[in-house]
Write a protein that holds these residues in place. Structure first.
Motif, PDB file in Angstrom:
ATOM      1  N   ILE A 247      78.447  58.171  52.390  1.00 41.25           N
ATOM      2  CA  ILE A 247      77.793  57.778  53.629  1.00 41.25           C
ATOM      3  C   ILE A 247      76.362  58.309  53.575  1.00 41.25           C
ATOM      4  O   ILE A 247      76.148  59.511  53.639  1.00 41.25           O
ATOM      5  N   PRO A 248      75.362  57.434  53.408  1.00 43.49           N
ATOM      6  CA  PRO A 248      73.990  57.916  53.269  1.00 43.49           C
ATOM      7  C   PRO A 248      73.524  58.627  54.535  1.00 43.49           C
ATOM      8  O   PRO A 248      73.858  58.213  55.651  1.00 43.49           O
ATOM      9  N   PRO A 249      72.767  59.708  54.400  1.00 38.73           N
ATOM     10  CA  PRO A 249      72.271  60.426  55.574  1.00 38.73           C
ATOM     11  C   PRO A 249      71.228  59.611  56.322  1.00 38.73           C
ATOM     12  O   PRO A 249      70.545  58.760  55.748  1.00 38.73           O
ATOM     13  N   ASP A 250      71.120  59.885  57.612  1.00 34.66           N
ATOM     14  CA  ASP A 250      70.108  59.194  58.405  1.00 34.66           C
ATOM     15  C   ASP A 250      68.715  59.602  57.936  1.00 34.66           C
ATOM     16  O   ASP A 250      68.482  60.734  57.508  1.00 34.66           O
ATOM     17  N   LYS A 251      67.779  58.668  58.031  1.00 38.77           N
ATOM     18  CA  LYS A 251      66.399  58.966  57.677  1.00 38.77           C
ATOM     19  C   LYS A 251      65.793  59.888  58.717  1.00 38.77           C
ATOM     20  O   LYS A 251      66.088  59.793  59.915  1.00 38.77           O
ATOM     21  N   GLN A 252      64.934  60.785  58.251  1.00 43.01           N
ATOM     22  CA  GLN A 252      64.267  61.720  59.150  1.00 43.01           C
ATOM     23  C   GLN A 252      62.961  61.147  59.703  1.00 43.01           C
ATOM     24  O   GLN A 252      62.451  61.611  60.717  1.00 43.01           O
ATOM     25  N   GLN A 253      62.430  60.148  59.023  1.00 46.15           N
ATOM     26  CA  GLN A 253      61.250  59.431  59.487  1.00 46.15           C
ATOM     27  C   GLN A 253      61.414  57.958  59.144  1.00 46.15           C
ATOM     28  O   GLN A 253      62.040  57.621  58.143  1.00 46.15           O
ATOM     29  N   ILE A 254      60.879  57.104  59.970  1.00 52.19           N
ATOM     30  CA  ILE A 254      60.919  55.662  59.711  1.00 52.19           C
ATOM     31  C   ILE A 254      59.501  55.121  59.863  1.00 52.19           C
ATOM     32  O   ILE A 254      58.858  55.323  60.900  1.00 52.19           O
ATOM     33  N   ALA A 255      59.031  54.467  58.805  1.00 50.99           N
ATOM     34  CA  ALA A 255      57.666  53.954  58.814  1.00 50.99           C
ATOM     35  C   ALA A 255      57.660  52.471  58.479  1.00 50.99           C
ATOM     36  O   ALA A 255      58.536  51.977  57.765  1.00 50.99           O
ATOM     37  N   CYS A 256      56.671  51.782  58.979  1.00 53.36           N
ATOM     38  CA  CYS A 256      56.411  50.392  58.597  1.00 53.36           C
ATOM     39  C   CYS A 256      54.903  50.246  58.473  1.00 53.36           C
ATOM     40  O   CYS A 256      54.177  50.321  59.470  1.00 53.36           O
ATOM     41  N   THR A 257      54.439  50.104  57.247  1.00 55.12           N
ATOM     42  CA  THR A 257      53.001  49.964  56.983  1.00 55.12           C
ATOM     43  C   THR A 257      52.795  48.777  56.062  1.00 55.12           C
ATOM     44  O   THR A 257      53.640  48.482  55.220  1.00 55.12           O
ATOM     45  N   ASP A 269      43.842  40.950  66.534  1.00 62.02           N
ATOM     46  CA  ASP A 269      44.624  40.789  65.304  1.00 62.02           C
ATOM     47  C   ASP A 269      45.291  42.109  64.900  1.00 62.02           C
ATOM     48  O   ASP A 269      46.439  42.118  64.449  1.00 62.02           O
ATOM     49  N   LEU A 270      44.572  43.214  65.066  1.00 65.70           N
ATOM     50  CA  LEU A 270      45.164  44.521  64.760  1.00 65.70           C
ATOM     51  C   LEU A 270      46.328  44.825  65.689  1.00 65.70           C
ATOM     52  O   LEU A 270      47.352  45.384  65.266  1.00 65.70           O
ATOM     53  N   LEU A 271      46.186  44.460  66.958  1.00 65.59           N
ATOM     54  CA  LEU A 271      47.268  44.700  67.918  1.00 65.59           C
ATOM     55  C   LEU A 271      48.496  43.855  67.579  1.00 65.59           C
ATOM     56  O   LEU A 271      49.636  44.316  67.738  1.00 65.59           O
ATOM     57  N   GLU A 272      48.283  42.623  67.132  1.00 64.52           N
ATOM     58  CA  GLU A 272      49.414  41.800  66.686  1.00 64.52           C
ATOM     59  C   GLU A 272      50.150  42.473  65.532  1.00 64.52           C
ATOM     60  O   GLU A 272      51.379  42.546  65.510  1.00 64.52           O
ATOM     61  N   ALA A 273      49.372  42.949  64.571  1.00 65.32           N
ATOM     62  CA  ALA A 273      49.977  43.570  63.388  1.00 65.32           C
ATOM     63  C   ALA A 273      50.748  44.826  63.753  1.00 65.32           C
ATOM     64  O   ALA A 273      51.901  44.999  63.341  1.00 65.32           O
ATOM     65  N   ILE A 274      50.138  45.706  64.542  1.00 61.24           N
ATOM     66  CA  ILE A 274      50.811  46.966  64.873  1.00 61.24           C
ATOM     67  C   ILE A 274      52.033  46.714  65.747  1.00 61.24           C
ATOM     68  O   ILE A 274      53.025  47.451  65.681  1.00 61.24           O
ATOM     69  N   SER A 275      52.003  45.659  66.563  1.00 59.72           N
ATOM     70  CA  SER A 275      53.177  45.295  67.370  1.00 59.72           C
ATOM     71  C   SER A 275      54.331  44.858  66.474  1.00 59.72           C
ATOM     72  O   SER A 275      55.488  45.245  66.685  1.00 59.72           O
ATOM     73  N   GLU A 276      54.017  44.044  65.464  1.00 66.78           N
ATOM     74  CA  GLU A 276      55.040  43.587  64.528  1.00 66.78           C
ATOM     75  C   GLU A 276      55.625  44.761  63.748  1.00 66.78           C
ATOM     76  O   GLU A 276      56.850  44.873  63.580  1.00 66.78           O
ATOM     77  N   PHE A 277      54.777  45.663  63.274  1.00 64.49           N
ATOM     78  CA  PHE A 277      55.252  46.797  62.488  1.00 64.49           C
ATOM     79  C   PHE A 277      56.114  47.725  63.331  1.00 64.49           C
ATOM     80  O   PHE A 277      57.135  48.246  62.869  1.00 64.49           O
ATOM     81  N   THR A 278      55.714  47.948  64.588  1.00 62.14           N
ATOM     82  CA  THR A 278      56.491  48.822  65.471  1.00 62.14           C
ATOM     83  C   THR A 278      57.852  48.210  65.771  1.00 62.14           C
ATOM     84  O   THR A 278      58.866  48.906  65.818  1.00 62.14           O
ATOM     85  N   ALA A 279      57.892  46.889  65.968  1.00 59.14           N
ATOM     86  CA  ALA A 279      59.167  46.219  66.236  1.00 59.14           C
ATOM     87  C   ALA A 279      60.129  46.378  65.063  1.00 59.14           C
ATOM     88  O   ALA A 279      61.327  46.623  65.247  1.00 59.14           O
ATOM     89  N   ARG A 280      59.614  46.266  63.839  1.00 58.16           N
ATOM     90  CA  ARG A 280      60.473  46.421  62.659  1.00 58.16           C
ATOM     91  C   ARG A 280      60.977  47.861  62.531  1.00 58.16           C
ATOM     92  O   ARG A 280      62.142  48.102  62.213  1.00 58.16           O
ATOM     93  N   ALA A 281      60.087  48.824  62.783  1.00 57.22           N
ATOM     94  CA  ALA A 281      60.489  50.225  62.692  1.00 57.22           C
ATOM     95  C   ALA A 281      61.518  50.560  63.767  1.00 57.22           C
ATOM     96  O   ALA A 281      62.488  51.284  63.511  1.00 57.22           O
ATOM     97  N   ALA A 282      61.333  50.025  64.969  1.00 61.05           N
ATOM     98  CA  ALA A 282      62.277  50.289  66.061  1.00 61.05           C
ATOM     99  C   ALA A 282      63.652  49.703  65.758  1.00 61.05           C
ATOM    100  O   ALA A 282      64.686  50.312  66.082  1.00 61.05           O
TER     101      ALA A 282
END
Length: 432
Positions: A247-257, A269-282
């Protein structure tokens, strides 16, 4: 006994399953924005293409040597990995998926000929999904990993190891003298966990082969280097020190860059990108049933564009209460980007990182917060994930990520990506 099963040249092999014309041709898979080679077929390796080679330096081989370069298709590779791992699990009792193309399998107590069992599983994987594999077997994880490397080398480099060890190598079934001969023929840099820097240090003290390392005193090794290397020495001698984490351990950090396919200059355009990245990380955060207590976002220009004005900035903020809510996290990430943004720059990359993670079973009440809101937002996020899981990522999304189907200025360059053969109904191959 433990087995390590590894998909050979996994990304390239996945592409070849659906394009038989690529067999026996040099193939490389490129990183995000088609920047550099992150996977190579044996034929590409024979051309001297190194891992991480910039594409512009090897592009001439397309005409000179018939090189085929493809954009990474991670959705395809992830799906093919799931299929391969489900078949590999038939090797034994427990399975630890170590990476997208590797897994350890516990063979303790399995009766019969383990090599023949491995051949059966290997043949099944190749027949059912078309991925070639190699399998290493040993009494410890380190020896299983080493056996897998020997099996690969014996297949790819005739003469490097005995031919009968190609594809499947069982170190646990060998006598001491035969195993010692194989360890003596293996450079210490090939041992799991011994990287270039450490191998250089070992070479300086006369430890050049895996056998030399196995004969070192673990206590002295721990005193001079680390307890990790001392465990490696013990594992090379057949003493298990590393457990099988099924059973793999939970990640201690989650990033999307992500790096952008072209320079981005405008704040929307930057706000669109950061919104998409945050949604994937969440979404990844909720998948492991965690919540984040801190959020970091950054934007930066490219250090490789010497004529551009350089700028890089980030900010980390604590959350009022731990959260995995896409809306709340995106609101904070966009606030950071608005604060960091400076006009007149060609932005090349942005990203978000969720930190200080904790289980979502730990609840903290916030004064002034409607007691019904957290439960309502949790149901909303569950509905969001369920719909996107059933109908495809992005079916439901925040308005701040932009209009669906509209070309995005920040989208990655993937001009050579193959279809989603197994992940998109519209792109499934049709037999005629």
């Amino acid at each position: 006994m433990i087995a390590l099963l590894d998909g050979n040249n996994f990304y390239a092999s996945c592409e070849r399953v659906f394009q038989p014309r690529l067999k026996n041709r040099p193939v490389v898979v490129l990183s995000n924005n088609d920047g550099c080679a992150i996977a190579r077929s044996d034929e590409a390796k024979a051309l001297g293409i190194k891992m991480g080679a910039p594409f512009f330096k090897i592009r001439h081989l397309e005409e000179e040597a018939g090189l085929v370069a493809l954009s990474a298709n991670f959705a395809l590779y992830g799906d093919m990995s799931d299929r391969m791992m489900s078949l590999a699990a038939g090797l034994g009792h427990r399975q630890e998926v170590y990476s997208i193309d590797e897994c350890f399998v516990d063979l303790a107590g399995i009766p019969g000929d383990l090599v023949q069992r491995a051949r059966t599983i290997r043949a099944r994987i190749h027949q059912w999904i078309g991925i070639p594999t190699c399998i290493g077997i040993g009494p410890t994880k380190t020896l299983a990993k080493l056996a897998n490397a020997i099996a690969k080398s014996a297949e790819r480099k005739p003469g490097s190891y005995p031919a009968h060890l190609a594809q499947i190598c069982h170190l646990g079934a060998m006598g001491d003298s035969e195993r010692a001969a194989l360890l003596a023929a293996t450079d210490v840099a090939e041992v799991w966990g011994v990287g270039p820097r450490l191998s250089a240090q070992l070479h300086q003290v006369g430890t050049r082969t895996a056998l030399d390392l196995a004969r070192m005193d673990p206590v002295a090794v721990q005193r001079r280097w680390s307890i990790v290397l001392a465990k490696t020495v013990r594992e090379l001698n057949g003493t298990p020190c590393l457990t099988l984490d099924d059973i793999p351990p939970d990640k201690q950090q989650i990033a999307c860059t992500r790096s952008f396919g072209q320079p981005v200059t405008e704040l929307p355009d930057l706000l669109e990108a950061i919104s998409e990245f945050t949604a994937r990380a969440a979404q990844k955060l909720r998948r492991q049933n965690s919540q984040a207590s801190q959020l970091m976002a950054f934007i930066r220009t490219s250090p490789f564009r010497k004529n551009d004005r350089q700028y890089s900035a980030y900010r980390t903020i604590p959350l009022p209460a731990p959260s995995s809510d896409t809306g709340h996290l995106t609101e904070l990430a966009c606030a950071i980007v608005r604060h960091l943004y400076k006009p007149g720059h060609n932005y090349a990359k942005a990203g978000v990182m969720l930190m200080d993670l904790q289980s979502d079973s730990t609840e903290q009440l916030s004064l002034g917060l409607d007691s019904q809101e957290p439960e309502t937002r949790t149901r909303l996020m569950n509905a969001l994930d369920n719909i996107n899981s059933k109908w495809g990522r992005g079916t439901l999304h925040l308005a701040s990520t932009g209009t669906a189907g509209k070309a995005k200025a920040w989208a990655m360059k993937q001009e050579r990506r193959t279809p989603g053969y197994t992940t998109d109904w519209a792109q499934v191959l049709r037999a005629r």
